[in-house]
Design an enzyme around this catalytic site. Structure first.
Site, PDB file in Angstrom:
ATOM      1  N   LYS A  67      -7.011  18.661  24.348  1.00  0.00           N
ATOM      2  CA  LYS A  67      -5.601  18.372  24.592  1.00  0.00           C
ATOM      3  C   LYS A  67      -5.413  16.870  24.839  1.00  0.00           C
ATOM      4  O   LYS A  67      -6.385  16.128  24.937  1.00  0.00           O
ATOM      5  CB  LYS A  67      -5.080  19.194  25.779  1.00  0.00           C
ATOM      6  CG  LYS A  67      -5.352  20.696  25.657  1.00  0.00           C
ATOM      7  CD  LYS A  67      -4.531  21.371  24.562  1.00  0.00           C
ATOM      8  CE  LYS A  67      -5.049  22.727  24.166  1.00  0.00           C
ATOM      9  NZ  LYS A  67      -4.883  23.793  25.135  1.00  0.00           N
ATOM     10  N   THR A  68      -4.175  16.437  24.980  1.00  0.00           N
ATOM     11  CA  THR A  68      -3.915  14.992  25.054  1.00  0.00           C
ATOM     12  C   THR A  68      -4.514  14.359  26.305  1.00  0.00           C
ATOM     13  O   THR A  68      -4.995  13.229  26.270  1.00  0.00           O
ATOM     14  CB  THR A  68      -2.399  14.740  24.960  1.00  0.00           C
ATOM     15  OG1 THR A  68      -1.968  15.191  23.670  1.00  0.00           O
ATOM     16  CG2 THR A  68      -2.052  13.270  25.114  1.00  0.00           C
TER      17      THR A  68
END
Ligand SMILES: *Cc1c(COP(=O)(O)O)cnc(C)c1O
Length: 388
Positions: A189-190
């Site tokens: 994920k970011t």
């Protein structure tokens, strides 16, 4: 930089991240310490939320939000068929049932139309509607909030892909249109914390319940009870919770990564534009994910749409051809309704949008530490594979 393989996603860890973790390791608190509070405060600032509750991962974030909302057996939750299975599983953990909503075949997102259809099919009491911000995009949150409210339900955003995204100019996670929004800090994920999650909400009472449930349902606030008089050890379990706590070690990494969120978002958008340009120049019959109006996404994924039937190659062949050329790819997602567990439970579902989206989608590498020339390199290798 020489590199043998470009994965579809990977974390970016710099010296500031490492220093932040080491500082916690040298300190007094490995869990339930001040770094959790610092992360929650910084997350509120980053997404414009009033309350943020840190927890062990994005799945427990969803479970906490639904459990604190009171989702229970007999309730129905509406979940788009194109998502990671955790969105649906969280509702089942509460004893609720799922009605799967179809998605727009070009964006993979639930829309007001597909939500209306799902609401029409829902037999029981619809308690929560869970839009999933696939790849970082979102759509029509205001309209879907009105639809949910009319059905007596709340909107809980699965924003696990969308930290740093904006909708109608405002950050995803500020919960202007929803009861809660959930995030994941899994390494693809970011923001990476190894494992980690967060729930944001504007509702202080909901936040309090989530904090209690993330640690076994234990209540320590003496102002809420009378029994503790003269008993400094007093604590009381009022409801059944879980150990869904985040450690301070993970929180330190998440907090350090959060400080880099603006640069992450800029980098992801630069890389996505480079992909868009390379695809436009390529004459391949491959299109980027359709973009939704009013959304400025911090793209978590770069999915493209490929008509494999028209090209005469299977997706497995294309993935293998890319892998031989050093390019990783992935499919997000097999419709959750097609997972054997869900098919056994609810039978096969007729969701043509989800099937059409799934049939064509392929996620190409997108992560912060990619080189400027990587998108053109990936599209060139994709052209080699597709042109045989
Ligand atoms: C990653 C993800 C989750 C679950 O997050 P974990 O941190 O892996 O538990 C939930 N929903 C979506 C859409 C995700 O991508």
């Amino acid at each position: 930089m020489s590199r043998s393989f470009l994965p579809y996603g990977r974390q970016s860890i710099d010296e500031s991240d490492i220093a932040a973790v080491v500082e916690v390791l040298r300190g007094d608190w490995l869990t339930t310490g001040p770094t959790i509070d610092a992360l929650e405060t910084a997350f509120c600032d980053a997404v414009g939320a009033e309350h943020a509750v840190a927890c062990s991962n994005g799945t427990t974030a969803l479970h906490l939000a639904l459990a604190a909302e009171g989702v229970a057996p007999g309730d129905v939750c509406i979940v788009p068929a194109i998502t990671f299975m955790a969105t649906a599983n969280a509702a089942l953990y509460c004893g609720a049932d799922i009605v799967f909503a179809d998605v727009d075949p070009d964006t993979g997102l639930m829309t007001p139309e597909t939500l209306a259809d799902a609401l029409g099919r829902a037999g029981g009491k619809v308690r929560a509607v869970l839009p999933v911000h696939l790849a970082g995009q979102c759509e029509a949150l205001d309209e879907m909030a009105v639809q949910a409210e009319a059905a007596g339900a709340v909107l809980v955003e699965d924003a696990c892909h969308a930290v740093g995204s904006r909708w109608r100019g405002e950050p995803v996670g500020n919960c202007k249109h929803s009861r809660a929004a959930t995030f994941s800090f899994h390494p693809v994920k970011t923001i990476a914390a190894g494992e980690g999650g967060m729930v944001t909400t504007r509702d202080g009472e909901l936040a309090r319940r989530m904090r209690t449930l993330r640690s076994h349902g234990i209540e320590r606030d003496p102002s809420r009870h009378e029994r503790q008089a003269g008993e400094p050890w007093w604590h009381e379990m009022q409801s059944l919770g879980w150990n869904y706590r985040l450690s301070d070690i993970q929180a330190a990494l998440a907090l350090s990564q959060l400080r880099r969120l603006d640069s992450f978002a800029k980098r992801r958008s630069t890389l996505a534009r480079a992909y868009d340009a390379a695809l436009a120049d390529s004459n391949l019959s491959v299109s980027p994910l359709a973009r939704t109006p009013h959304c400025d996404p911090c793209l978590h994924l770069y999915p493209v749409r490929i008509d494999f039937d028209a090209i005469g190659l299977s997706r497995a062949d294309v993935m293998a051809g890319l892998a031989e050329r050093g390019v990783g790819s992935q499919v997000h997602y097999i419709p959750v309704s097609d997972q054997p567990y869900y098919t056994a439970r609810y039978g096969p579902q007729d969701l043509p949008g989800a099937q059409a989206y799934y049939a064509r989608t392929l996620s190409l590498p997108l992560f912060v530490d990619m080189l400027d020339e990587d998108p053109a390199f990936v599209i060139d290798r994709l052209a080699q594979v597709l042109n045989g």
